[in-house]
Design an enzyme around this catalytic site. Sequence first.
Site, mmCIF file in Angstrom:
data_model
loop_
_atom_site.group_PDB
_atom_site.id
_atom_site.type_symbol
_atom_site.label_atom_id
_atom_site.label_comp_id
_atom_site.label_asym_id
_atom_site.label_seq_id
_atom_site.Cartn_x
_atom_site.Cartn_y
_atom_site.Cartn_z
ATOM 1 C CG PHE A 78 -2.358 0.088 1.001
ATOM 2 C CD1 PHE A 78 -2.885 1.003 0.116
ATOM 3 C CD2 PHE A 78 -3.231 -0.752 1.685
ATOM 4 C CE1 PHE A 78 -4.256 1.086 -0.094
ATOM 5 C CE2 PHE A 78 -4.606 -0.674 1.485
ATOM 6 C CZ PHE A 78 -5.107 0.243 0.590
ATOM 7 C CG HIS A 79 3.503 1.982 -3.430
ATOM 8 N ND1 HIS A 79 3.469 2.939 -4.419
ATOM 9 C CD2 HIS A 79 3.220 0.806 -4.040
ATOM 10 C CE1 HIS A 79 3.187 2.366 -5.584
ATOM 11 N NE2 HIS A 79 3.026 1.072 -5.375
ATOM 12 C CG MET A 80 2.123 8.538 -3.118
ATOM 13 S SD MET A 80 1.240 9.332 -1.772
ATOM 14 C CE MET A 80 2.558 10.243 -1.043
ATOM 15 C CD GLU A 86 1.111 -0.477 -7.838
ATOM 16 O OE1 GLU A 86 1.409 -1.341 -6.993
ATOM 17 O OE2 GLU A 86 1.495 0.702 -7.776
#
Length: 88
Positions: free
Chosen positions: A14-16, A87
Amino acid sequence: MVSKEFTLKNKMGFHMRPANVFVTEMTKFSSDINIIFNGKTINGKSIMNIMAACIKCGSTITVECSGADENEMLNAASTLIEDGFGEE
């Protein structure tokens, strides 16, 4: 209230970018959303809170939605998480 457990599968967690995608989608709903991770409750409409949680690939989270459109919100959250936030 409705809830569902997930295991994050996108490599970066759960990155930017996925946090932004998630918050942008969840703010379209009137219901409240919380992410339960490592015993902590995180506001699912707060990008800063999601980023601070450091949720990595392979982490198990529970998403809880509560409100008038809780089922639709949980379905939208499920789609995003299960699709790896676009992604994969």
